[in-house]
Design a protein around this motif. Structure first.
Motif, short mmCIF file in Angstrom:
data_model
loop_
_atom_site.label_atom_id
_atom_site.label_comp_id
_atom_site.label_asym_id
_atom_site.label_seq_id
_atom_site.Cartn_x
_atom_site.Cartn_y
_atom_site.Cartn_z
N PRO A 1 0.80 -1.22 0.00
CA PRO A 1 0.00 0.00 0.00
C PRO A 1 0.84 1.28 0.00
O PRO A 1 1.92 1.33 0.56
CB PRO A 1 -0.80 -0.11 1.29
N THR A 2 0.28 2.29 -0.64
CA THR A 2 0.85 3.63 -0.59
C THR A 2 0.50 4.27 0.75
O THR A 2 1.26 5.07 1.28
CB THR A 2 0.26 4.48 -1.73
N LEU A 3 -0.63 3.89 1.29
CA LEU A 3 -1.15 4.43 2.54
C LEU A 3 -1.69 3.27 3.36
O LEU A 3 -2.33 2.38 2.82
CB LEU A 3 -2.26 5.44 2.23
N GLY A 4 -1.45 3.26 4.66
CA GLY A 4 -1.97 2.22 5.52
C GLY A 4 -0.99 1.07 5.70
O GLY A 4 0.11 1.09 5.16
N ALA A 5 -1.40 0.08 6.50
CA ALA A 5 -0.58 -1.08 6.79
C ALA A 5 -1.47 -2.32 6.83
O ALA A 5 -2.68 -2.22 7.03
CB ALA A 5 0.13 -0.89 8.13
N VAL A 6 -0.86 -3.49 6.65
CA VAL A 6 -1.60 -4.75 6.64
C VAL A 6 -2.45 -4.88 7.90
O VAL A 6 -1.97 -4.65 9.01
CB VAL A 6 -0.63 -5.95 6.51
N GLY A 7 -3.72 -5.20 7.71
CA GLY A 7 -4.66 -5.41 8.79
C GLY A 7 -5.24 -4.13 9.38
O GLY A 7 -6.11 -4.19 10.23
N GLN A 8 -4.79 -3.01 8.91
CA GLN A 8 -5.23 -1.72 9.44
C GLN A 8 -6.32 -1.12 8.57
O GLN A 8 -6.18 -1.06 7.35
CB GLN A 8 -4.03 -0.77 9.47
#
Length: 148
Positions: free
Chosen positions: A79-86
């Protein structure tokens, strides 16, 4: 002037914007569209496509809105923005325009690919509708029939 309906398809593009750009737009600063590098690149790309936004004597017609888009990043994404599971909420510029329903599939695919190529997201949200009808002057409608 006589108004008729013209068969078209809708192109809608969701584009992430910084919070500062969202604030400027909400305050009525239309210069925010030109000063935001991402939106400016989108508008420049779309202005180079004569197939988009034709309403008789008006060219490159579009509508826009600002809002928020939410998503949760899955395992394997980059992702360009955010994180896994978020769960992530992104300020978003939504650009909508129209193109003639008779435009061939290959040209539509090329238009979408040009947008994908400049879009900052790994998986951009780009919607292409089926045929709709929008208003058009009868003179413009006659020109479209002759040019086809």
């Amino acid at each position: 002037m006589n108004i008729e309906l013209k068969p078209v398809r809708k192109l809608r593009i969701h584009w992430p914007i910084p919070v500062e750009t969202m604030k400027q737009m909400a305050a009525g600063d239309l210069g925010a569209l030109d000063s935001d590098e991402g939106i400016a690149s989108l508008l420049n790309e779309l202005e180079s496509a004569p197939e988009l936004g034709g309403f008789g004597n008006y060219h490159h017609v579009f509508e826009s809105s600002a809002g928020f888009e939410g998503f949760t990043v899955a395992e394997g994404a980059k992702p360009t923005l955010g994180a896994v599971g978020q769960r992530t909420i992104s300020p978003t510029f939504v650009f909508t325009t129209y193109f003639d329903d008779s435009l061939d599939h290959r040209t539509v695919q090329e238009l979408v690919q040009r947008i994908v190529d400049i879009h900052p997201w790994e998986v951009p949200v780009i919607e292409v509708s089926g045929p709709l009808s929008v208003s058009s002057s009868s003179a413009a409608h006659a020109e479209t029939r002759v040019a086809s």
